[in-house]
Design an enzyme around this catalytic site. Structure first.
Site, PDB file in Angstrom:
ATOM      1  N   VAL A  72     -63.139 116.196 -77.184  1.00 39.29           N
ATOM      2  CA  VAL A  72     -64.267 116.491 -76.294  1.00 39.29           C
ATOM      3  C   VAL A  72     -65.581 116.263 -77.026  1.00 39.29           C
ATOM      4  O   VAL A  72     -65.723 116.633 -78.195  1.00 39.29           O
ATOM      5  CB  VAL A  72     -64.195 117.964 -75.823  1.00 39.29           C
ATOM      6  N   CYS A  73     -66.535 115.649 -76.320  1.00 43.76           N
ATOM      7  CA  CYS A  73     -67.897 115.534 -76.843  1.00 43.76           C
ATOM      8  C   CYS A  73     -68.866 115.784 -75.697  1.00 43.76           C
ATOM      9  O   CYS A  73     -68.471 116.203 -74.610  1.00 43.76           O
ATOM     10  CB  CYS A  73     -68.128 114.179 -77.497  1.00 43.76           C
ATOM     11  N   ALA A  74     -70.138 115.491 -75.904  1.00 45.02           N
ATOM     12  CA  ALA A  74     -71.136 115.810 -74.887  1.00 45.02           C
ATOM     13  C   ALA A  74     -71.028 114.903 -73.660  1.00 45.02           C
ATOM     14  O   ALA A  74     -71.033 115.366 -72.524  1.00 45.02           O
ATOM     15  CB  ALA A  74     -72.538 115.721 -75.481  1.00 45.02           C
ATOM     16  N   MET A 100     -68.600 116.917 -71.760  1.00 47.82           N
ATOM     17  CA  MET A 100     -69.009 118.233 -71.281  1.00 47.82           C
ATOM     18  C   MET A 100     -69.969 118.126 -70.102  1.00 47.82           C
ATOM     19  O   MET A 100     -70.093 119.064 -69.312  1.00 47.82           O
ATOM     20  CB  MET A 100     -69.639 119.033 -72.414  1.00 47.82           C
TER      21      MET A 100
END
Length: 375
Positions: A72-74, A100
């Site tokens: 997961v990243c932004a 996200m």
């Protein structure tokens, strides 16, 4: 190995089904601590992307080999690259589509129940943000309550159910997310209702939501009279639907109560909050099912993914309803509060119509968890 894609809806199902998942979050540590994906059986490792530019060898031993792995990243890009590196060393991994940002915007419709006249009520769970909105359907008509800015889901859902949206309510002027109420009203011709005491600075027309304005859709009446419930904002208004459901806005949650400080009026509004919770709500039927506008923690979700509980149960279990001393209550709701929502003043001004930010700016303003509660 193959790199797979996992959508926010996929992850939401894992949350609701209490499945296991190992999440490698490659955002900065401060962002991870502030706000992350939550699940009862989720395991986490936070290693910022920049620490993995030279490879993933140092974290391989920390990653589960017995659970699904999600990176997961932004916004997605960094997680794709890290997932590919993990795949190259033999791990089967997925990345979160849209990052996200997408997690923050996902809405999951959950049926709450049937109405006495054959209608239905649905809760839209914004799983990554903790926002809860509603649609009441009856005889081909619908009301939307506390909508998010992702308005297409409500419009598409109404079409799928064969109903026309006639009314749109906001229980109060929101400070943690941008309301989609006006947009839905403009697109459908629905009447937009807002508490007038929260609307003294708005730049648009609205129908005042106040005592005596019961609203009927199909065969269902939404009772507003005598449920003016200030405290979170000076205009906060609760609704009773079908003599069964209490839509409490941001006044009362399942595991907490509303905070009174987001308009800078904590000392002035704390007595209003107490009166609403300890007097106005106290005389209501304990069988009413409370449907709040937010939840704080995943533990507040029921087995079916809904956030709902009988008022009597909340008076028995919610700590915020058991502070007998008024001075202690004032101290609890005005001191040691959690950080205020990200860009909350800009969000309030957007909901007043004073600002009209571009979509990317709106997303940026809303990033992070909801912080509307005292717990």
């Amino acid at each position: 190995m193959t790199v797979n894609v996992m959508t926010s809806k996929d992850v939401t199902k894992k949350v609701l089904n209490k499945e296991e998942l190992f999440i490698l979050d490659v955002r900065n540590e401060s962002d991870f601590i502030d706000w992350k994906i939550e699940g009862e059986n989720f395991e986490f490792l936070n290693t910022p992307y920049f620490e993995l530019l030279d490879g993933v060898d140092e974290i391989i031993d920390e990653i589960s080999t017995s659970k699904e792995v999600l990176v997961v990243c932004a916004k997605e890009g960094s997680s794709v690259m890290v997932a590919e590196m993990l795949s190259d060393v033999g791990l089967n991994v997925s990345y979160l589509q849209g990052g996200m940002k997408a997690w923050s915007e996902h809405l999951e419709p959950v049926k709450i129940g049937d109405l006495n006249d054959g209608g239905e009520i649905y809760q839209f769970v914004r799983i990554g943000k903790g926002c809860l909105s509603y649609m009441v359907l009856s005889e081909g008509e619908a009301v939307v309550i506390d909508s998010t800015r992702m308005t297409d889901i409500y419009l598409d859902f109404a079409v799928s159910k064969g109903v026309e949206i006639r009314h749109v309510f906001d229980t109060h002027l929101h400070a943690d997310h941008i309301s989609g109420g006006r947009t839905i009203a403009e697109k459908t011709g629905a009447v937009y209702w807002l508490p007038p005491k929260d609307a003294t600075e708005v730049t648009f027309s609205y129908q005042p939501l106040e005592d005596g304005n019961d609203v009927t859709i199909g065969n269902t009446t939404i009772n507003i009279a005598a449920l003016y419930s200030p405290g979170h904002t000076i205009g906060s208004t609760s609704f009773i639907v079908d003599d069964k459901y209490l839509l409490s806005g941001d006044i009362l949650f399942i595991d907490s109560i509303g905070r009174p400080d987001l308009a800078g009026m904590a000392e002035d509004w704390v007595s209003d909050l107490r009166e609403t919770l300890y007097k106005r709500y106290k005389v209501l039927s304990k069988e009413l099912i409370v449907l709040p506008a937010h939840f704080m923690i995943i533990a507040e979700l029921n087995e079916d993914g809904s956030v709902a509980e009988k008022l009597g149960e909340l008076f028995a279990k919610n700590h915020g309803l058991h502070i007998d001393d008024e001075n202690e209550f004032r101290k609890v709701v005005t001191e040691n509060l959690p950080p205020q929502p990200n860009a909350y003043q800009e969000i309030r001004e957007t909901n007043m119509g004073k600002m009209n930010p571009e979509l990317d700016k709106q997303r940026e303003m809303e990033i992070g968890p909801n912080r509307c509660a005292v717990r």
